[in-house]
Design an enzyme around this catalytic site. Structure first.
Site, PDB file in Angstrom:
ATOM      1  N   ARG A   1       1.016  -1.124   0.325  1.00 38.44           N
ATOM      2  CA  ARG A   1      -0.334  -0.122   0.033  1.00 38.44           C
ATOM      3  C   ARG A   1       0.837   1.230  -0.151  1.00 38.44           C
ATOM      4  O   ARG A   1       0.460   2.189  -0.181  1.00 38.44           O
ATOM      5  CB  ARG A   1      -1.247   0.287   1.156  1.00 38.44           C
ATOM      6  CG  ARG A   1      -1.982   0.985   0.982  1.00 38.44           C
ATOM      7  CD  ARG A   1      -3.366   1.002   2.053  1.00 38.44           C
ATOM      8  NE  ARG A   1      -4.186   1.614   2.188  1.00 38.44           N
ATOM      9  CZ  ARG A   1      -4.119   2.277   3.396  1.00 38.44           C
ATOM     10  NH1 ARG A   1      -4.312   2.677   4.429  1.00 38.44           N
ATOM     11  NH2 ARG A   1      -5.183   3.015   3.109  1.00 38.44           N
TER      12      ARG A   1
ATOM     13  N   HIS B   1       0.708   4.549  -2.896  1.00 37.63           N
ATOM     14  CA  HIS B   1      -0.031   5.846  -1.743  1.00 37.63           C
ATOM     15  C   HIS B   1       0.933   7.217  -2.594  1.00 37.63           C
ATOM     16  O   HIS B   1       1.390   7.547  -2.505  1.00 37.63           O
ATOM     17  CB  HIS B   1      -0.069   5.441  -0.982  1.00 37.63           C
ATOM     18  CG  HIS B   1      -1.476   5.399  -0.466  1.00 37.63           C
ATOM     19  ND1 HIS B   1      -1.812   5.661   1.150  1.00 37.63           N
ATOM     20  CD2 HIS B   1      -2.127   4.548  -0.652  1.00 37.63           C
ATOM     21  CE1 HIS B   1      -3.261   5.387   1.191  1.00 37.63           C
ATOM     22  NE2 HIS B   1      -3.484   4.606  -0.116  1.00 37.63           N
TER      23      HIS B   1
ATOM     24  N   ASN C   1      -4.502   8.630   4.644  1.00 34.31           N
ATOM     25  CA  ASN C   1      -2.522   8.059   4.473  1.00 34.31           C
ATOM     26  C   ASN C   1      -2.930   7.773   6.743  1.00 34.31           C
ATOM     27  O   ASN C   1      -1.695   7.277   7.306  1.00 34.31           O
ATOM     28  CB  ASN C   1      -1.683   8.674   4.450  1.00 34.31           C
ATOM     29  CG  ASN C   1      -1.064   8.895   3.109  1.00 34.31           C
ATOM     30  OD1 ASN C   1      -2.111   7.752   2.600  1.00 34.31           O
ATOM     31  ND2 ASN C   1      -0.584   9.773   2.466  1.00 34.31           N
TER      32      ASN C   1
ATOM     33  N   HIS D   1      -6.509  -5.509  -2.240  1.00 31.51           N
ATOM     34  CA  HIS D   1      -7.526  -6.461  -0.911  1.00 31.51           C
ATOM     35  C   HIS D   1      -7.349  -7.920  -1.023  1.00 31.51           C
ATOM     36  O   HIS D   1      -8.206  -8.202  -0.059  1.00 31.51           O
ATOM     37  CB  HIS D   1      -8.821  -5.209  -1.204  1.00 31.51           C
ATOM     38  CG  HIS D   1      -8.436  -3.568  -1.032  1.00 31.51           C
ATOM     39  ND1 HIS D   1      -9.439  -2.463  -0.863  1.00 31.51           N
ATOM     40  CD2 HIS D   1      -7.289  -3.085  -0.992  1.00 31.51           C
ATOM     41  CE1 HIS D   1      -8.930  -1.945  -1.436  1.00 31.51           C
ATOM     42  NE2 HIS D   1      -7.280  -1.400  -1.098  1.00 31.51           N
TER      43      HIS D   1
HETATM   44  C1  HEM Z   1      -9.652   1.142  -5.583  1.00 30.14           C
HETATM   45  C2  HEM Z   1      -9.224   2.303  -4.901  1.00 30.14           C
HETATM   46  C3  HEM Z   1      -8.633   2.106  -3.510  1.00 30.14           C
HETATM   47  C4  HEM Z   1      -9.040   2.538  -2.489  1.00 30.14           C
HETATM   48  C5  HEM Z   1     -10.399   3.009  -2.350  1.00 30.14           C
HETATM   49  C6  HEM Z   1      -8.604   1.903  -1.041  1.00 30.14           C
HETATM   50  C7  HEM Z   1      -8.693   1.729   0.127  1.00 30.14           C
HETATM   51  C8  HEM Z   1      -8.274   1.832   1.257  1.00 30.14           C
HETATM   52  C9  HEM Z   1      -8.659   1.202   2.521  1.00 30.14           C
HETATM   53  C10 HEM Z   1      -9.736   2.612   3.035  1.00 30.14           C
HETATM   54  C11 HEM Z   1      -7.691   0.831   3.066  1.00 30.14           C
HETATM   55  C12 HEM Z   1      -8.262   0.673   4.570  1.00 30.14           C
HETATM   56  C13 HEM Z   1      -7.609   1.055   5.469  1.00 30.14           C
HETATM   57  C14 HEM Z   1      -7.643   1.745   7.244  1.00 30.14           C
HETATM   58  O1  HEM Z   1      -8.609   1.042   7.445  1.00 30.14           O
HETATM   59  O2  HEM Z   1      -6.300   2.406   7.750  1.00 30.14           O
HETATM   60  C15 HEM Z   1      -7.336   0.383   1.663  1.00 30.14           C
HETATM   61  C16 HEM Z   1      -6.019  -0.891   2.018  1.00 30.14           C
HETATM   62  C17 HEM Z   1      -5.629  -1.512   2.253  1.00 30.14           C
HETATM   63  N1  HEM Z   1      -4.958  -1.169   0.280  1.00 30.14           N
HETATM   64 FE1  HEM Z   1      -6.393   0.065  -0.799  1.00 30.14          FE
HETATM   65  N2  HEM Z   1      -7.563   1.005  -1.680  1.00 30.14           N
HETATM   66  C18 HEM Z   1      -7.489   1.277  -2.770  1.00 30.14           C
HETATM   67  C19 HEM Z   1      -6.750   0.901  -3.597  1.00 30.14           C
HETATM   68  C20 HEM Z   1      -5.585   0.039  -3.576  1.00 30.14           C
HETATM   69  C21 HEM Z   1      -5.004  -0.103  -4.269  1.00 30.14           C
HETATM   70  C22 HEM Z   1      -4.149  -0.138  -6.264  1.00 30.14           C
HETATM   71  C23 HEM Z   1      -3.276  -1.563  -3.778  1.00 30.14           C
HETATM   72  C24 HEM Z   1      -2.189  -1.608  -4.052  1.00 30.14           C
HETATM   73  C25 HEM Z   1      -2.086  -1.878  -5.171  1.00 30.14           C
HETATM   74  C26 HEM Z   1      -4.369  -1.409  -2.229  1.00 30.14           C
HETATM   75  C27 HEM Z   1      -3.662  -1.778  -1.449  1.00 30.14           C
HETATM   76  C28 HEM Z   1      -4.110  -1.758  -0.062  1.00 30.14           C
HETATM   77  C29 HEM Z   1      -3.711  -2.913   0.828  1.00 30.14           C
HETATM   78  C30 HEM Z   1      -1.957  -3.663   0.743  1.00 30.14           C
HETATM   79  C31 HEM Z   1      -4.485  -2.570   2.623  1.00 30.14           C
HETATM   80  C32 HEM Z   1      -4.007  -3.590   3.668  1.00 30.14           C
HETATM   81  C33 HEM Z   1      -3.117  -2.585   3.995  1.00 30.14           C
HETATM   82  C34 HEM Z   1      -2.426  -3.137   5.223  1.00 30.14           C
HETATM   83  O3  HEM Z   1      -3.270  -3.658   6.135  1.00 30.14           O
HETATM   84  O4  HEM Z   1      -1.647  -2.017   5.629  1.00 30.14           O
HETATM   85  N3  HEM Z   1      -5.444  -0.605  -2.105  1.00 30.14           N
HETATM   86  N4  HEM Z   1      -7.316   0.296   0.787  1.00 30.14           N
END
Ligand code: HEM
Length: 313
Positions: free
Chosen positions: A60, A64, A87, A186
Site C-alpha cells: 500500500r 500511495h 494516510n 485487497h
Molecule cells: C481502488 C481504490 C482504492 C481504495 C478506495 C482503497 C482504500 C483502502 C482503504 C480504505 C484501506 C483500509 C485503510 C485503513 O482502514 O486503515 C485500504 C487498505 C489497503 N489497500 Fe487499498 N484502496 C484502493 C486501491 C488499492 C491499491 C491500488 C492497492 C495496491 C496496489 C491497495 C492496497 C491496499 C492494501 C494492501 C491495504 C491493507 C494495508 C494494511 O493492512 O496495512 N489499495 N485501502
C-alpha cells in the site's frame, strides 16, 4: 534528402523514447549496487514472516507513493502527505523501510533511492505472501517535496463509486482493467471499522451473514471502535490469491469501493474473469504494478538519492 530523412528518424526515435518511464531499467543497479535487490528481498521476507500484514502495508505504501506526485518516495517524508486523510493513522511500514534503507546504505552509499526501495519492497511483499512476481524497473530518484493536498485529492476514498474510481486511475494513466486488477491488492491486509461502517449497516448489496458478523467488531455509532480491524479478504487474509474477486461475487466485498466493481456495472465481467481464472488475475496484476510503478518518476539528475527516507538531504 538522405540526411533529412535520418533526422526525421532520429526525431521519431527520440519522441518514442520521451516518456520518463523509458529511463527506468531492470538493470539500473547491476553495476552500482549489485546486492541492492537481494538486500531488500531478505529484509522484506523477514518482516513479512514475522508479521504477514506488513506485506500488505508495504504494498500500500508504494500505491500511495505513486498516486501522489508519481513514484518519488514523497509519502515517506515525515509530515506532509502522511497527514492526509487517506494516510493519517492508517499507513504502516515506515520503520521497515527505514531499516531496509539503513541496510542498503551500508552496502552502497547514497546509490539506491527510497522510491526504488518502495517499488521492490512491494513486489517482494506480494511474492512473500504467495502472489505473482514481476521485473521491477529501477532508476527512480527521490523527491525533495511532498504534498498533503495532492494526497487528499488523488488517493481515492473508500466511498468512491465506480465512475470515480475509473476516473481516478485514468488520471494516472491506468485503464479500467488495471484498476480492477490493482484493487485485487485487497486480497491481503486489513481495514479499520470507520472505512466500512456505512457499508455494513446501510448498504443492500452485501451478504447479510457477512454484514452481521462484521457488525460484532464494528459498532454502529461513529466514534466507537473506529479503529477496529477486519481483514479486507476475510476468507484468506494473508494469502495473495484471487479470493478478493470470489468474495465480490458473493457480495462480500468489505469496502464500498470494492463491491462497486461487481454491482451490475461495466467491470462485472473482469471481476468474473479474475474470480474464475487466477492466472489471468496474476498476469493483469503484475502488468498493472509495472504501469503504476512508471507513474511520473524522477530520473537522471532530478530530485536526489535521500540518505534517510524520512527527510530530504
Ligand atoms: C481502488 C481504490 C482504492 C481504495 C478506495 C482503497 C482504500 C483502502 C482503504 C480504505 C484501506 C483500509 C485503510 C485503513 O482502514 O486503515 C485500504 C487498505 C489497503 N489497500 Fe487499498 N484502496 C484502493 C486501491 C488499492 C491499491 C491500488 C492497492 C495496491 C496496489 C491497495 C492496497 C491496499 C492494501 C494492501 C491495504 C491493507 C494495508 C494494511 O493492512 O496495512 N489499495 N485501502
Amino acid at each position: 534528402m538522405a540526411s533529412s530523412s535520418s533526422l526525421c528518424l532520429m526525431v521519431l526515435v527520440a519522441a518514442m523514447a520521451s516518456p520518463a518511464s523509458a529511463q527506468l531499467s531492470a538493470t539500473f543497479y547491476d553495476t552500482s549496487c549489485p546486492s541492492a535487490l537481494s538486500t531488500i528481498r531478505s529484509a522484506v521476507t523477514a518482516a513479512v514472516n514475522s508479521e504477514p500484514r506488513m506485506g500488505a502495508s508495504l504494498l500500500r505504501l508504494h500505491f500511495h507513493d505513486c498516486f501522489v506526485q508519481g513514484c518519488d518516495a514523497s509519502v515517506l517524508l515525515a509530515g506532509n502527505e502522511q497527514n492526509a486523510i487517506p494516510n493519517a493513522g492508517s499507513l504502516r511500514g515506515f520503520s521497515v523501510i527505514d531499516s531496509i534503507k539503513t541496510q542498503v546504505e551500508a552496502v552502497c552509499s547514497q546509490t539506491v533511492s527510497c522510491a526504488d526501495i518502495l517499488a521492490v519492497a512491494a513486489r517482494d511483499s506480494v511474492v512473500a505472501l504467495g502472489g505473482p512476481s514481476w521485473t521491477v524497473l529501477l532508476g527512480r530518484r527521490d523527491s525533495t517535496t511532498a504534498s498533503e493536498a495532492l494526497a487528499n485529492s488523488d488517493l481515492p476514498p473508500p466511498s468512491s463509486d465506480l465512475a470515480s474510481l475509473i476516473g481516478n486511475f485514468s488520471n494516472k494513466g491506468l485503464d479500467v482493467t488495471d484498476m480492477v486488477a490493482l484493487s485485487g491488492a485487497h486480497t491481503i491486509g486489513q481495514s479499520q471499522c470507520k472505512n466500512f461502517r456505512d457499508r455494513i449497516y446501510n448498504e443492500t448489496n452485501i451478504d447479510s451473514n457477512f454484514a452481521t458478523a462484521l457488525q460484532a467488531n464494528c459498532p454502529r455509532a461513529t466514534g466507537t471502535g473506529d479503529g477496529n480491524l477486519t481483514p479486507l479478504d476475510t476468507t484468506t487474509p494473508n494469502a495473495f490469491d484471487n479470493a478478493y474477486y470470489t468474495n465480490l461475487l458473493s457480495n462480500q466485498g468489505l469496502l464500498h469501493s470494492d463491491q462497486v466493481l461487481f454491482n451490475g456495472g461495466s467491470t462485472d465481467n473482469t471481476v468474473m474473469n479474475f474470480a474464475s481464472n487466477p492466472a489471468a488475475f496474476s498476469s493483469a496484476f503484475a502488468t498493472a504494478m509495472v504501469k503504476m510503478g512508471n507513474i511520473s518518476p524522477l530520473t537522471g539528475t532530478q530530485g536526489q538519492i535521500r540518505l534517510s527516507c524520512s527527510k530530504v538531504n
